[in-house]
Design a protein around this motif. Structure first.
Motif, PDB file in Angstrom:
ATOM      1  N   GLY A 121      11.087   0.476   3.592  1.00 29.39           N
ATOM      2  CA  GLY A 121       9.499   0.581   3.725  1.00 29.39           C
ATOM      3  C   GLY A 121       8.819  -0.498   3.294  1.00 29.39           C
ATOM      4  N   VAL A 122       9.565  -1.289   2.242  1.00 32.16           N
ATOM      5  CA  VAL A 122       9.004  -2.994   1.248  1.00 32.16           C
ATOM      6  C   VAL A 122       9.935  -4.081   1.094  1.00 32.16           C
ATOM      7  N   LEU A 123      10.065  -5.046   1.826  1.00 31.03           N
ATOM      8  CA  LEU A 123      10.166  -5.687   1.814  1.00 31.03           C
ATOM      9  C   LEU A 123      10.271  -6.750   0.512  1.00 31.03           C
ATOM     10  N   ILE A 261       5.447  -2.091   5.344  1.00 29.76           N
ATOM     11  CA  ILE A 261       5.785  -2.214   6.710  1.00 29.76           C
ATOM     12  C   ILE A 261       4.627  -0.851   6.260  1.00 29.76           C
ATOM     13  N   GLN A 262       2.982  -1.396   7.497  1.00 27.57           N
ATOM     14  CA  GLN A 262       2.203  -0.254   7.695  1.00 27.57           C
ATOM     15  C   GLN A 262       2.655   0.774   8.937  1.00 27.57           C
ATOM     16  N   SER A 263       3.344  -0.049  10.268  1.00 30.37           N
ATOM     17  CA  SER A 263       3.404   0.381  10.819  1.00 30.37           C
ATOM     18  C   SER A 263       4.633   1.013  11.290  1.00 30.37           C
ATOM     19  N   GLU A 264       4.777   2.150  11.967  1.00 24.68           N
ATOM     20  CA  GLU A 264       6.393   1.719  11.784  1.00 24.68           C
ATOM     21  C   GLU A 264       6.811   2.152  13.182  1.00 24.68           C
ATOM     22  N   LYS A 265       6.117   1.429  13.946  1.00 19.52           N
ATOM     23  CA  LYS A 265       6.901   0.785  15.248  1.00 19.52           C
ATOM     24  C   LYS A 265       7.143  -0.996  14.218  1.00 19.52           C
ATOM     25  N   ILE A 266       6.906  -1.013  14.018  1.00 16.55           N
ATOM     26  CA  ILE A 266       7.657  -1.903  13.843  1.00 16.55           C
ATOM     27  C   ILE A 266       9.347  -1.804  12.695  1.00 16.55           C
ATOM     28  N   LEU A 267       9.270  -0.953  12.879  1.00 14.55           N
ATOM     29  CA  LEU A 267      10.940  -0.978  12.628  1.00 14.55           C
ATOM     30  C   LEU A 267      11.494  -0.519  13.745  1.00 14.55           C
TER      31      LEU A 267
END
Length: 314
Positions: A121-123, A261-267
């Motif tokens: 969840g992190v770049l 990532i703050q919103s799961e919808k990114i993924l």
């Protein structure tokens, strides 16, 4: 005020980007760097500066979804909106390098970004460094291939900038830097305010409004070239901006400050759309007439982009 901030921010980013490109090219010409190398490196990095400043500012301010949404949304817009509209106006030339280099490299970068974000969840800084290193290797391959072909690939490089004085060059650079900084500040601030007022997430604003705004320069340049029909528009050159967005914008931003990532919808939504529309280019170009992208293909891309926008907003 949020709309005002957004509009002023977009204007400053366009102005800042233009002045940064001019000063960078002028300096490179004075240093006797070849036009080909300038076009593939200096111009490409300079034109990615607006996206870089917006993503970096957002990450520093703690709005990492804007950092990711800006790049992911821009990549979707570059294919669905920019390529779609351009192809509907004038057929696009698809060269062999698109199938051999540009499309495969774009998919590698896109898939790598997806798995980097999926893993934790992190770049991270290391992952950002890997993306930037991949971009450097990609540029080395492009430069070596261009030299073997003995062609000039940088028609956008204005050689008259060689005669620009050092004072004017410095002023352009300062104007570019401050306009980009101010524009990114206002754009992020306006986006956060607009998201709050509309009751939606920063992610929604970034993958739609901000992404379209930062894609306007590419859209304008492509549409003007298509209308004038002065030269064939290379699909590979347009796709190259997607590679730069991931490699330079997210790569450099993650090196400076890791992007979470703050919103799961990114993924679950945005990245899937980015991968899907990028992958969909291949059958779209192979099934009809080879080495050509016409109005039908452009219409399909435009419809796909419209569906993405509607589903994101509802």
């Amino acid at each position: 005020m949020s709309i005002v901030f957004l509009l002023i921010g977009f204007v400053l980013l366009v102005i800042g980007g233009e002045f940064l490109v001019r000063s960078s090219v002028a300096l490179s010409l004075k240093l006797d760097i070849s036009r080909m190398v300038i076009g593939l490196t200096v111009v490409s990095f300079a034109t990615s500066a607006p996206e870089l400043l917006v993503s970096l500012q957002a990450a520093i301010d703690g709005f990492s979804d804007i950092s990711l949404g800006n790049v992911i949304g821009s990549n979707i817009a570059n294919i669905g909106l920019v390529l779609g509209l351009t192809a509907m106006i004038s057929p696009l030339f698809v060269d062999r390098d698109f199938f051999r280099i540009n499309w495969p490299v774009m998919m590698v970068f896109s898939i790598a970004l997806y798995f980097f974000l999926l893993s934790n969840g992190v770049l991270t800084r290391i992952e950002g460094g890997a993306l930037l290193l991949g971009l450097v290797l990609y540029l080395i391959v492009l430069i070596s291939r261009s030299r073997r072909k003995d062609t000039v690939v940088a028609e956008e490089v204005d050689v008259s900038l060689r005669s620009v004085s050092g004072f004017k060059m410095s002023m352009w650079l300062l104007i570019g830097i401050f306009a980009l900084w101010g524009g990114s500040e206002l754009l992020v601030k306006g986006a956060v305010q607009l998201a709050t007022q509309l009751g939606v997430s920063e992610r929604v604003i970034s993958v739609t409004v901000i992404a379209i705004g930062t894609s306007v320069p590419e859209l304008a340049a492509s549409l003007i070239a298509a209308v004038k029909k002065e030269k064939a528009i290379s699909l590979g050159n347009l796709i190259g901006s997607n590679i730069f967005n991931i490699g330079s914008v997210l790569g450099l931003t993650a090196i400076i400050t890791p992007i979470s990532i703050q919103s799961e919808k990114i993924l679950s939504n945005d990245m899937i759309w980015m991968l899907g529309i990028a992958f969909g280019l291949l059958p779209l170009l192979l099934i009809p007439k080879f080495s050509r992208m016409g109005r039908k293909e452009g219409f399909v891309l435009l419809i796909a982009y419209s569906v993405f926008i509607v589903l994101t907003l509802i």
